[in-house]
Design an enzyme around this catalytic site. Structure first.
Site, PDB file in Angstrom:
ATOM      1  N   LYS A 114     -11.758   7.448 -17.815  1.00  0.00           N
ATOM      2  CA  LYS A 114     -12.482   8.591 -18.354  1.00  0.00           C
ATOM      3  C   LYS A 114     -13.077   8.277 -19.721  1.00  0.00           C
ATOM      4  O   LYS A 114     -14.159   8.742 -20.058  1.00  0.00           O
ATOM      5  CB  LYS A 114     -11.547   9.785 -18.480  1.00  0.00           C
ATOM      6  CG  LYS A 114     -11.663  10.745 -17.308  1.00  0.00           C
ATOM      7  CD  LYS A 114     -10.927  12.007 -17.616  1.00  0.00           C
ATOM      8  CE  LYS A 114      -9.911  12.288 -16.529  1.00  0.00           C
ATOM      9  NZ  LYS A 114      -8.912  13.271 -16.923  1.00  0.00           N
ATOM     10  N   GLU A 149      -6.272  16.406 -16.077  1.00  0.00           N
ATOM     11  CA  GLU A 149      -6.418  16.861 -17.449  1.00  0.00           C
ATOM     12  C   GLU A 149      -7.883  17.254 -17.615  1.00  0.00           C
ATOM     13  O   GLU A 149      -8.766  16.446 -17.318  1.00  0.00           O
ATOM     14  CB  GLU A 149      -6.049  15.710 -18.401  1.00  0.00           C
ATOM     15  CG  GLU A 149      -5.980  16.182 -19.820  1.00  0.00           C
ATOM     16  CD  GLU A 149      -5.657  15.069 -20.816  1.00  0.00           C
ATOM     17  OE1 GLU A 149      -5.224  13.986 -20.388  1.00  0.00           O
ATOM     18  OE2 GLU A 149      -5.868  15.312 -22.013  1.00  0.00           O
ATOM     19  N   ARG A 191      -3.402   3.112  -7.971  1.00  0.00           N
ATOM     20  CA  ARG A 191      -4.644   3.813  -8.225  1.00  0.00           C
ATOM     21  C   ARG A 191      -5.791   3.090  -7.527  1.00  0.00           C
ATOM     22  O   ARG A 191      -5.681   1.921  -7.173  1.00  0.00           O
ATOM     23  CB  ARG A 191      -4.908   3.980  -9.706  1.00  0.00           C
ATOM     24  CG  ARG A 191      -5.116   2.694 -10.476  1.00  0.00           C
ATOM     25  CD  ARG A 191      -5.060   2.913 -11.981  1.00  0.00           C
ATOM     26  NE  ARG A 191      -6.085   3.811 -12.457  1.00  0.00           N
ATOM     27  CZ  ARG A 191      -5.829   4.928 -13.143  1.00  0.00           C
ATOM     28  NH1 ARG A 191      -4.600   5.282 -13.420  1.00  0.00           N
ATOM     29  NH2 ARG A 191      -6.814   5.687 -13.561  1.00  0.00           N
TER      30      ARG A 191
HETATM   31  P1  ATP Z   1      -7.593   8.699 -17.906  1.00  0.00           P
HETATM   32  O1  ATP Z   1      -8.709   7.881 -17.330  1.00  0.00           O
HETATM   33  O2  ATP Z   1      -7.985   9.440 -19.126  1.00  0.00           O
HETATM   34  O3  ATP Z   1      -6.266   7.977 -17.983  1.00  0.00           O
HETATM   35  P2  ATP Z   1      -6.593   9.950 -15.574  1.00  0.00           P
HETATM   36  O4  ATP Z   1      -7.388   9.112 -14.665  1.00  0.00           O
HETATM   37  O5  ATP Z   1      -5.133   9.743 -15.706  1.00  0.00           O
HETATM   38  O6  ATP Z   1      -7.304   9.899 -16.967  1.00  0.00           O
HETATM   39  P3  ATP Z   1      -6.019  12.699 -14.969  1.00  0.00           P
HETATM   40  O7  ATP Z   1      -6.905  13.869 -15.098  1.00  0.00           O
HETATM   41  O8  ATP Z   1      -4.786  12.659 -15.768  1.00  0.00           O
HETATM   42  O9  ATP Z   1      -6.922  11.455 -15.263  1.00  0.00           O
HETATM   43  O10 ATP Z   1      -5.686  12.428 -13.445  1.00  0.00           O
HETATM   44  C1  ATP Z   1      -5.288  13.418 -12.537  1.00  0.00           C
HETATM   45  C2  ATP Z   1      -4.585  12.780 -11.383  1.00  0.00           C
HETATM   46  O11 ATP Z   1      -5.421  11.853 -10.712  1.00  0.00           O
HETATM   47  C3  ATP Z   1      -3.362  12.011 -11.834  1.00  0.00           C
HETATM   48  O12 ATP Z   1      -2.298  12.321 -10.974  1.00  0.00           O
HETATM   49  C4  ATP Z   1      -3.766  10.571 -11.710  1.00  0.00           C
HETATM   50  O13 ATP Z   1      -2.685   9.763 -11.421  1.00  0.00           O
HETATM   51  C5  ATP Z   1      -4.780  10.618 -10.564  1.00  0.00           C
HETATM   52  N1  ATP Z   1      -5.735   9.529 -10.700  1.00  0.00           N
HETATM   53  C6  ATP Z   1      -6.504   9.261 -11.763  1.00  0.00           C
HETATM   54  N2  ATP Z   1      -7.227   8.138 -11.574  1.00  0.00           N
HETATM   55  C7  ATP Z   1      -6.920   7.677 -10.338  1.00  0.00           C
HETATM   56  C8  ATP Z   1      -7.326   6.553  -9.558  1.00  0.00           C
HETATM   57  N3  ATP Z   1      -8.216   5.672 -10.016  1.00  0.00           N
HETATM   58  N4  ATP Z   1      -6.781   6.412  -8.330  1.00  0.00           N
HETATM   59  C9  ATP Z   1      -5.897   7.301  -7.864  1.00  0.00           C
HETATM   60  N5  ATP Z   1      -5.469   8.368  -8.541  1.00  0.00           N
HETATM   61  C10 ATP Z   1      -5.969   8.574  -9.771  1.00  0.00           C
HETATM   62 MG    MG Z   2      -3.902  11.025 -17.187  1.00  0.00          MG
END
Ligand code: ATP
Ligand code: MG
Length: 572
Positions: A282, A46, A272
């Site tokens: 974020k 996003e 994650r």
């Molecule tokens: P927020 O912190 O706002 O929840 P987000 O981490 O979900 O945001 P996105 O931009 O939606 O951020 O993430 C893009 C992709 O990266 C998604 O498929 C998410 O699952 C993956 N992702 C985000 N954080 C992690 C993490 N810590 N480890 C592995 N994958 C991640």
């Molecule tokens: Mg997200």
């Protein structure tokens, strides 16, 4: 990109690495011919912030699966929430993925490209009696939804005639109503055990300007509706997401099965990445940036990829790390020391060794001719016999580290002290003869003599000198600033519940040494290039560097606490 070849594990182990559960699943799907033998993944950020090391794990997974199984990986901006999104974030995301070494070719997509198609499918659901326009407000929707132990109640608008819903939906889209007045909801099951299935929202009214579609849309689709259908539109076969979306999978399947899509994607969840001593949400990163606690999204103390690049991390080190931690089905927290270990391994192999004095003290060699300059050949990297040498000028006046001198030295002090002899690396043995002070009594200069027979730092007669110090010729020194970074947080788990982020900040996470002296070679090192400052750690040239002032960020110190720990844990 396969940097695992370089790691000692990769070299020594004859057995191939065991497959992770996602690789196993993909192989099974290929064997069974699901999705027509295709593998197509996507990375769906996003654009509401910068990417961080957690995203790198997801990028490596998604692009890695595509690479390893002859498939494709799309970059899709999941831009369905106009409020927090920004084209600057889009650009930073592209830059960071490229930096990691991945290429989405011509497959950059945006969920906002699909708004028309998504709307059509929403209309389809209404026509089929599977969606309706609801007039409950946010609070009422929550009340009607029930709880985990209690079934929900149907909305009073649940059975409104299809024609009425169609008319209202169209007028919602035209912008006729204020925000919150209506929503479009899926008609699924208000008693479902999975709360996500209790008539979830599909569209809500938002009078916002979207960074790509402008003010054309007055309604915006919810994540659960937009994500799975975007996957279907792009022909994604394996939709990999993090564990918190496990409960959303049933809804994912429901939308895909109830809309007339031509391709069927499947969602699989993985754990994650969590790291100690940092934050990855974020929302929290945004707070640190917006409240000025760090200097921006690319502050070298942040786990953002832009910050890590500026700190001196290499894409190769991140790749080896991602490979090492693997992909699992349960959450865990990884030690930051492990990430730093892989960084050191990589930098150790590639970084040129140079001498820089961070806290300079003058050293004058009284028996060395004043007008003389000698040039020594300094070994570029003892780890790499092919790395060659570079020139290192030596003269009568030098800079040495203030911390390398002690007047009242303890017994096992092998550095400079009155009457002590030390080796100046690559140059000569010197003996400290006299200490000069200013009127405040502070030591400002050391007077030494050198042994001309010890040229190149070799002992002329077998006499032993234990200490080897770094130095810089004063006449040739390059002025520079060193920024010494350490963890932003004192706490190992600053994200833990009940912790206030700001209370676990380390006030000394950035220490600036503005008056360092570096050997002349450092004037030619480009922004982004890494070097090892002898005895001080790995440093990288910061983009703030200019003609007058060269700026170096300390990437990481030399001591590898992870390697030490592993050694201790090894049997025998
Ligand atoms: P927020 O912190 O706002 O929840 P987000 O981490 O979900 O945001 P996105 O931009 O939606 O951020 O993430 C893009 C992709 O990266 C998604 O498929 C998410 O699952 C993956 N992702 C985000 N954080 C992690 C993490 N810590 N480890 C592995 N994958 C991640
Ligand atoms: Mg997200």
């Amino acid at each position: 990109m396969n940097s695992s070849d370089r790691s000692p594990e990769g070299l020594n182990s004859p057995e191939p690495k065991p497959k992770n559960f996602i690789q196993e699943m993909v192989e099974r799907d290929l064997a069974e011919g699901r999705s027509g033998g295709r593998v197509h993944t996507r990375f769906p950020p996003e654009p509401n912030g910068y990417l961080h090391i957690g995203h790198a794990k997801s990028i490596h997974l998604n692009f890695g699966i595509a690479r390893d199984y002859g498939g494709k990986c799309n970059l899709r901006f999941d831009d369905t929430n106009p409020l927090n999104e920004d084209p600057a974030f889009v650009e930073s995301i592209r830059r960071d993925i490229r930096w990691l070494g991945f290429d989405w070719e011509d497959r950059e997509f945006h969920a906002s490209d699909y708004y028309d198609q998504l709307y059509e499918w929403a209309v389809h659901l209404v026509r089929e009696g599977k969606a309706y326009v609801c007039e409950l407000d946010e609070k009422e929707i929550r009340e009607y939804r029930g709880t985990v132990t209690e079934a929900g109640r149907p909305s009073p608008w649940r059975d409104r005639p299809v024609e009425e819903s169609l008319d209202l939906l169209e007028r919602m889209r035209q912008g006729e109503f204020e925000e919150g007045r209506y929503t479009l909801r899926a008609k699924i099951d208000m008693a479902a055990a999975n709360m996500k299935m209790r008539d979830p929202l599909i569209y809500r009214i938002r009078h916002a300007v979207h960074h790509r579609t402008g003010d054309r849309w007055k309604i915006y689709p919810m994540y659960d509706f937009a994500h799975c259908l975007s996957d279907a539109i792009e022909g994604i076969t394996h939709s990999l997401c993090t564990l918190e979306f496990k409960d959303n999978r049933e809804l994912y399947d429901w939308f895909v099965e109830n809309c007339p899509v031509s391709s069927r994607p499947y969602q699989t969840e993985f754990a994650r990445l969590n790291l100690t001593h940092t934050v990855m949400s974020k929302r929290k990163l945004k707070r640190l940036v917006e409240e000025g606690i760090v200097e921006g999204w690319d502050d070298p103390r942040l786990p953002t990829l832009s910050g890590m690049r500026r700190r001196g991390y290499t894409p190769e080190a991140i790749a080896t790390f991602c490979d090492r931690i693997g992909v699992a089905r349960t959450d865990s927290v990884i030690e930051l020391a492990l990430l730093e270990h892989h960084l050191r391994e990589d930098l150790n192999a590639r970084a040129l060794r140079v001498m820089t004095v961070l806290d300079p003290l003058k050293l004058v060699i009284t028996n060395y001719p004043e007008d003389r300059t000698e040039v020594f050949q300094a070994l570029n990297n003892p780890e790499d016999p092919d790395a060659g040498t570079h020139e290192l000028p030596f003269s009568r006046e030098l800079w040495v580290e203030r911390g390398d001198f002690r007047e009242d030295a303890p017994r096992k002090w092998f550095r400079l002290a009155p009457g002590k002899e030390v080796r100046l690396k690559f140059a000569y043995f010197v003996t400290c003869e006299e200490v000069i002070r200013n009127e405040k009594g502070e030591v400002i200069e050391l007077r030494c003599t050198y042994d001309p027979q010890s040229r190149g730092g070799q002992s002329p007669d077998g006499r032993k000198v234990k200490g080897t110090l770094h130095w810089v010729s004063a006449r040739h020194a390059v002025e520079c600033e060193a920024r010494l970074y350490s963890n932003l947080f004192t706490e190992a788990h600053p994200e833990a519940e009940g912790k206030d982020l700001l209370e676990c900040l380390d006030p000394h996470s950035l220490e600036i040494r503005p008056h360092c002296k570096a050997e002349p070679y450092l004037a030619s090192v480009a922004v982004g290039e890494s070097v090892q400052f002898f005895r001080h750690g790995y440093f990288v040239v910061d983009p703030d560097t200019n003609e007058e002032r060269r700026v170096f960020n300390r990437t990481v110190g030399l001591r590898d606490s992870w390697a030490k720990l592993e050694k201790k844990l090894q049997p025998g």
